[in-house]
Design a protein around this motif. Structure first.
Motif, PDB file in Angstrom:
ATOM      1  N   ALA A  74       0.815  -1.218   0.000  1.00 35.50           N
ATOM      2  CA  ALA A  74       0.000   0.000   0.000  1.00 35.50           C
ATOM      3  C   ALA A  74       0.846   1.263   0.000  1.00 35.50           C
ATOM      4  CB  ALA A  74      -0.934   0.005   1.215  1.00 35.50           C
ATOM      5  N   LYS A  75       2.121   1.135   0.380  1.00 33.63           N
ATOM      6  CA  LYS A  75       2.971   2.332   0.427  1.00 33.63           C
ATOM      7  C   LYS A  75       4.433   1.984   0.161  1.00 33.63           C
ATOM      8  CE  LYS A  75       2.108   2.064   5.418  1.00 33.63           C
ATOM      9  NZ  LYS A  75       1.674   2.810   6.606  1.00 33.63           N
ATOM     10  N   PRO A  76       4.732   1.527  -1.064  1.00 34.74           N
ATOM     11  CA  PRO A  76       6.122   1.196  -1.400  1.00 34.74           C
ATOM     12  C   PRO A  76       7.014   2.426  -1.301  1.00 34.74           C
ATOM     13  CG  PRO A  76       4.592   0.370  -3.068  1.00 34.74           C
ATOM     14  CD  PRO A  76       3.827   1.307  -2.198  1.00 34.74           C
ATOM     15  N   GLY A  77       8.212   2.220  -0.789  1.00 36.52           N
ATOM     16  CA  GLY A  77       9.197   3.291  -0.783  1.00 36.52           C
ATOM     17  C   GLY A  77       9.104   4.246   0.380  1.00 36.52           C
ATOM     18  N   ILE A  78       8.092   4.084   1.252  1.00 39.29           N
ATOM     19  CA  ILE A  78       8.001   4.972   2.410  1.00 39.29           C
ATOM     20  C   ILE A  78       7.851   4.133   3.673  1.00 39.29           C
ATOM     21  CG2 ILE A  78       6.933   6.791   1.015  1.00 39.29           C
ATOM     22  CD1 ILE A  78       4.319   6.222   2.493  1.00 39.29           C
ATOM     23  N   GLY A  79       7.975   4.770   4.815  1.00 38.32           N
ATOM     24  CA  GLY A  79       7.866   4.072   6.084  1.00 38.32           C
ATOM     25  C   GLY A  79       6.443   4.056   6.610  1.00 38.32           C
ATOM     26  N   GLY A  80       6.318   3.729   7.878  1.00 40.38           N
ATOM     27  CA  GLY A  80       5.000   3.651   8.518  1.00 40.38           C
ATOM     28  C   GLY A  80       4.778   4.791   9.490  1.00 40.38           C
ATOM     29  N   HIS A  81       3.507   4.979   9.855  1.00 48.83           N
ATOM     30  CA  HIS A  81       3.165   6.043  10.795  1.00 48.83           C
ATOM     31  C   HIS A  81       1.897   5.646  11.548  1.00 48.83           C
ATOM     32  CE1 HIS A  81       1.911  10.542  11.499  1.00 48.83           C
ATOM     33  NE2 HIS A  81       2.211   9.894  12.625  1.00 48.83           N
ATOM     34  N   LEU A  82       2.051   5.397  12.852  1.00 45.29           N
ATOM     35  CA  LEU A  82       0.891   5.157  13.704  1.00 45.29           C
ATOM     36  C   LEU A  82       0.709   6.385  14.580  1.00 45.29           C
ATOM     37  CD1 LEU A  82      -1.255   2.986  14.441  1.00 45.29           C
ATOM     38  CD2 LEU A  82       0.221   2.354  16.353  1.00 45.29           C
ATOM     39  N   PRO A  83      -0.441   7.093  14.464  1.00 44.11           N
ATOM     40  CA  PRO A  83      -0.646   8.336  15.219  1.00 44.11           C
ATOM     41  C   PRO A  83      -0.545   8.123  16.724  1.00 44.11           C
ATOM     42  CG  PRO A  83      -2.316   8.069  13.521  1.00 44.11           C
ATOM     43  CD  PRO A  83      -1.568   6.778  13.588  1.00 44.11           C
ATOM     44  N   GLY A  84      -0.080   9.162  17.410  1.00 42.24           N
ATOM     45  CA  GLY A  84       0.082   9.100  18.861  1.00 42.24           C
ATOM     46  C   GLY A  84      -1.196   8.818  19.605  1.00 42.24           C
ATOM     47  N   THR A  85      -2.334   9.145  19.003  1.00 42.50           N
ATOM     48  CA  THR A  85      -3.622   8.885  19.662  1.00 42.50           C
ATOM     49  C   THR A  85      -3.861   7.394  19.856  1.00 42.50           C
ATOM     50  OG1 THR A  85      -4.689   8.995  17.474  1.00 42.50           O
ATOM     51  CG2 THR A  85      -4.738  10.990  18.835  1.00 42.50           C
ATOM     52  N   LYS A  86      -3.168   6.555  19.074  1.00 42.58           N
ATOM     53  CA  LYS A  86      -3.310   5.103  19.222  1.00 42.58           C
ATOM     54  C   LYS A  86      -2.221   4.498  20.106  1.00 42.58           C
ATOM     55  CE  LYS A  86      -5.871   3.704  15.061  1.00 42.58           C
ATOM     56  NZ  LYS A  86      -5.879   2.773  13.920  1.00 42.58           N
ATOM     57  N   ILE A  87      -1.220   5.305  20.472  1.00 35.61           N
ATOM     58  CA  ILE A  87      -0.133   4.803  21.314  1.00 35.61           C
ATOM     59  C   ILE A  87      -0.530   5.008  22.772  1.00 35.61           C
ATOM     60  CG2 ILE A  87       2.346   4.867  21.779  1.00 35.61           C
ATOM     61  CD1 ILE A  87       1.686   4.129  18.916  1.00 35.61           C
ATOM     62  N   VAL A  88      -1.343   4.116  23.272  1.00 34.31           N
ATOM     63  CA  VAL A  88      -1.870   4.221  24.630  1.00 34.31           C
ATOM     64  C   VAL A  88      -1.710   2.882  25.346  1.00 34.31           C
ATOM     65  CG1 VAL A  88      -3.546   6.023  24.067  1.00 34.31           C
ATOM     66  CG2 VAL A  88      -4.199   3.626  23.823  1.00 34.31           C
ATOM     67  N   GLY A  89      -1.594   2.941  26.672  1.00 32.19           N
ATOM     68  CA  GLY A  89      -1.607   1.742  27.496  1.00 32.19           C
ATOM     69  C   GLY A  89      -0.643   0.666  27.030  1.00 32.19           C
ATOM     70  N   ASP A  90      -1.200  -0.527  26.808  1.00 32.80           N
ATOM     71  CA  ASP A  90      -0.392  -1.683  26.420  1.00 32.80           C
ATOM     72  C   ASP A  90       0.279  -1.510  25.062  1.00 32.80           C
ATOM     73  OD1 ASP A  90      -0.915  -2.958  28.757  1.00 32.80           O
ATOM     74  OD2 ASP A  90      -2.376  -4.385  27.942  1.00 32.80           O
ATOM     75  N   VAL A  91      -0.318  -0.698  24.192  1.00 31.65           N
ATOM     76  CA  VAL A  91       0.310  -0.451  22.884  1.00 31.65           C
ATOM     77  C   VAL A  91       1.656   0.235  23.091  1.00 31.65           C
ATOM     78  CG1 VAL A  91       0.120   0.748  20.674  1.00 31.65           C
ATOM     79  CG2 VAL A  91      -1.905  -0.313  21.685  1.00 31.65           C
ATOM     80  N   SER A  92       1.673   1.241  23.978  1.00 31.62           N
ATOM     81  CA  SER A  92       2.910   1.959  24.293  1.00 31.62           C
ATOM     82  C   SER A  92       3.946   1.013  24.892  1.00 31.62           C
ATOM     83  CB  SER A  92       2.604   3.097  25.275  1.00 31.62           C
ATOM     84  OG  SER A  92       3.775   3.590  25.873  1.00 31.62           O
ATOM     85  N   ARG A  93       3.508   0.179  25.823  1.00 31.36           N
ATOM     86  CA  ARG A  93       4.425  -0.741  26.495  1.00 31.36           C
ATOM     87  C   ARG A  93       4.955  -1.804  25.535  1.00 31.36           C
ATOM     88  NH1 ARG A  93       3.474  -5.141  29.607  1.00 31.36           N
ATOM     89  NH2 ARG A  93       1.219  -4.847  29.475  1.00 31.36           N
ATOM     90  N   THR A  94       4.079  -2.319  24.676  1.00 34.57           N
ATOM     91  CA  THR A  94       4.487  -3.356  23.730  1.00 34.57           C
ATOM     92  C   THR A  94       5.461  -2.812  22.693  1.00 34.57           C
ATOM     93  OG1 THR A  94       2.381  -4.516  24.012  1.00 34.57           O
ATOM     94  CG2 THR A  94       3.642  -5.044  22.054  1.00 34.57           C
ATOM     95  N   ARG A  95       5.212  -1.586  22.243  1.00 34.13           N
ATOM     96  CA  ARG A  95       6.091  -0.971  21.237  1.00 34.13           C
ATOM     97  C   ARG A  95       7.350  -0.365  21.851  1.00 34.13           C
ATOM     98  NH1 ARG A  95       3.872   0.887  15.822  1.00 34.13           N
ATOM     99  NH2 ARG A  95       2.063  -0.434  15.501  1.00 34.13           N
TER     100      ARG A  95
END
Length: 501
Positions: free
Chosen positions: A246-267
């Motif tokens: 879906a996005k060859p040649g570029i990186g990824g981006h997960l918005p900070g609004t989704k980096i909460v709780g266990d997501v933050s700890r897991t990442r």
């Protein structure tokens, strides 16, 4: 406030004669489309907020609701289509890059639909899968090019590490953070029951899911989110993500609004901070650099796990795959331009990359021509929609297929293409607790098992109709395919004949 140039794309149609004012629609809509007017005892709808996720329609007890496409149109212009005009208005209003989710929706050719499968008749009779054995198991990993015997004349049967699948399908990478805990739980449970694998994506592995390690592929992406010794040891295989369809040649981006709780700890990143994966890996700028990472991961996992390299389908994919095969990778995963995503720049998603059908055909041919096809297994993804697509992919040269959009559809996704907002009304692409709980992992895993069970039956039926009783006999068997409505060049690239020949 300036003029609002955009009329709502969808309209909520409410049948007041059926509506009982139960307010289910109001409670269920994360986008706040529906509101109750106490004084007038009516439910109002703000069409501008509707994304057509169908949650309210599905749960309305009296079927009083439907969502329709707005019939308000721009003046007809073959060059300036309505979607193009809307996008210009949005960017003129915001000054930002347009983000989109899911796969490319443009009416570009879908080659699966222009490929037909051959069937047996008399001299090569068909096989009845209900009464005769059909082998759908697949082993992914390096295979020996020739049979070898030891000093006693016995066949050497030791193989490099392999992934054993009960059928040639796996669940593709979707990171914890881009999708919910319950969605990951559904994929993990279904994989264990089916005897296949699911991919963590680039968000690490939640500690609750380590128990599913034997059915887990762990991913190492450029951001290295959640990557540590225990994580690498937990999975059955390790995948290096170099690119995404879906996005060859570029990186990824997960918005900070989704980096909460266990997501933050897991990442292993702070809450609220954007998870940005750079476009290149900081240590990979050549096939030699890739080889170094491949063998670093093999060393880290004591050479017990296959190493997968995932690349996007782009114009020079055959040469790229040849290099990857020589890097020491055991499996190459190729992701086509229709592959889904949680969020990608719209311009990249809709204009970069090539169809997976063409990419698969040229890679399989290149590896065979170079005599290194057995060095790697090929896994392909990017809009694998049915058992027929799987069979066609295997006949074109794939060992197995990745599916993701089909899997989330089975979980209840309605392709409203607003995953990036984090307001998924079906509990899939969200981290909001009140929305996550809408997806029951018990029901979700059951639906995934049902889908894959149905596909496995269909794969056997299709193979039986061809007079083939194993995936191995089907792999790369392009004589079983014919094209319809394709140009000579397209047929040449695919390596198949036209129907009637």
């Amino acid at each position: 406030m300036g003029i609002e140039f955009l009329y709502p794309e969808f309209e909520v149609v409410r049948n007041d004669a059926r509506c009982i004012r139960c307010r289910v629609c109001e409670r269920q809509c994360a986008n706040e489309v529906h509101t109750y007017d106490e004084e007038g005892h009516v439910i109002l709808s703000d069409d501008a907020k509707c994304v057509n996720c169908q949650r309210c329609v599905s749960l309305c007890p009296t079927r009083a609701l439907k969502i329709v496409k707005s019939d308000c149109t721009f003046r007809e212009n073959a060059n300036w289509q309505p979607d193009t005009i809307r996008e210009i208005y949005k960017q003129a209003n915001s000054g930002g890059v347009l983000l989109s989710s899911m796969g490319n929706p443009k009416p570009l050719p879908v080659y699966w639909d222009k490929i037909l499968i051959n069937a047996s008749q008399v001299t090569n009779p068909s096989i009845d899968p209900l009464r005769e054995p059909m082998e759908t198991r697949v082993f992914l990993g390096k295979k020996p090019g020739v049979m070898e015997r030891d000093e006693n004349g016995n066949l050497k049967t030791e193989l490099p590490p392999q992934l054993e699948l009960s059928m040639p399908v796996m669940f593709s990478a979707m990171s914890y953070g881009s999708i919910s805990y319950n969605a990951h739980a559904s994929l993990a449970r279904a994989s264990k029951e089916l005897g296949i694998y699911y991919n963590t994506g680039e968000g690490g592995l939640h500690e609750d899911f380590y128990v599913y390690g034997p059915n887990t592929i762990v991913q190492v992406a450029s951001g290295r989110f959640g990557v540590h010794k225990e994580y690498l040891e937990a999975g059955a295989a390790v995948e290096i993500k170099m690119g995404q369809g879906a996005k060859p040649g570029i990186g990824g981006h997960l918005p900070g609004t989704k980096i909460v709780g266990d997501v933050s700890r897991t990442r292993m990143i702070p809450e609220g901070s954007d998870a940005i994966s750079p476009a290149p890996h900081h240590d990979i700028y050549s096939i030699e650099d890739l080889r170094q990472l491949v063998y670093s991961l093999k060393e880290a996992t004591e050479y017990k796990k296959p190493i997968i390299v995932k690349v996007a389908a782009v114009h020079n994919i055959a040469a790229i795959a040849s290099g990857v095969a020589r890097s020491g990778a055991d499996i190459i995963a190729i992701d086509g331009f229709r592959g889904g995503t949680g969020a990608a720049p719209t311009r990249i998603r809709d204009n970069v990359g090539i169809p997976i059908e063409l990419a698969l055909a040229v890679v399989d041919k290149r590896l065979r021509d170079e005599g290194i096809r057995n060095n790697v297994s090929l896994v392909v993804g990017g809009s694998i929609r049915s058992a027929a697509d799987v069979v066609k992919a295997v006949a074109l040269g794939a060992d197995a297929c990745y599916i993701a959009t089909a899997a989330v559809l089975a979980l209840g996704c309605h392709l409203c293409r607003t995953c990036q907002t984090g307001k998924c009304n079906w509990g899939i692409a969200t981290q909001r607790p009140e929305l996550v709980k809408r997806l029951n992992p018990d029901i979700g895993s059951e639906r995934l098992v049902n889908l894959m069970t149905a596909w496995n039956h269909e794969i056997k039926e299709l193979m039986g109709g061809m007079g083939i009783n194993s995936i191995e006999a089907l792999r790369g068997n392009r004589l079983m395919l014919r094209g319809v409505g394709l140009t000579e060049k397209e047929l040449e690239i695919l390596g198949i004949s036209h129907a009637g020949e």
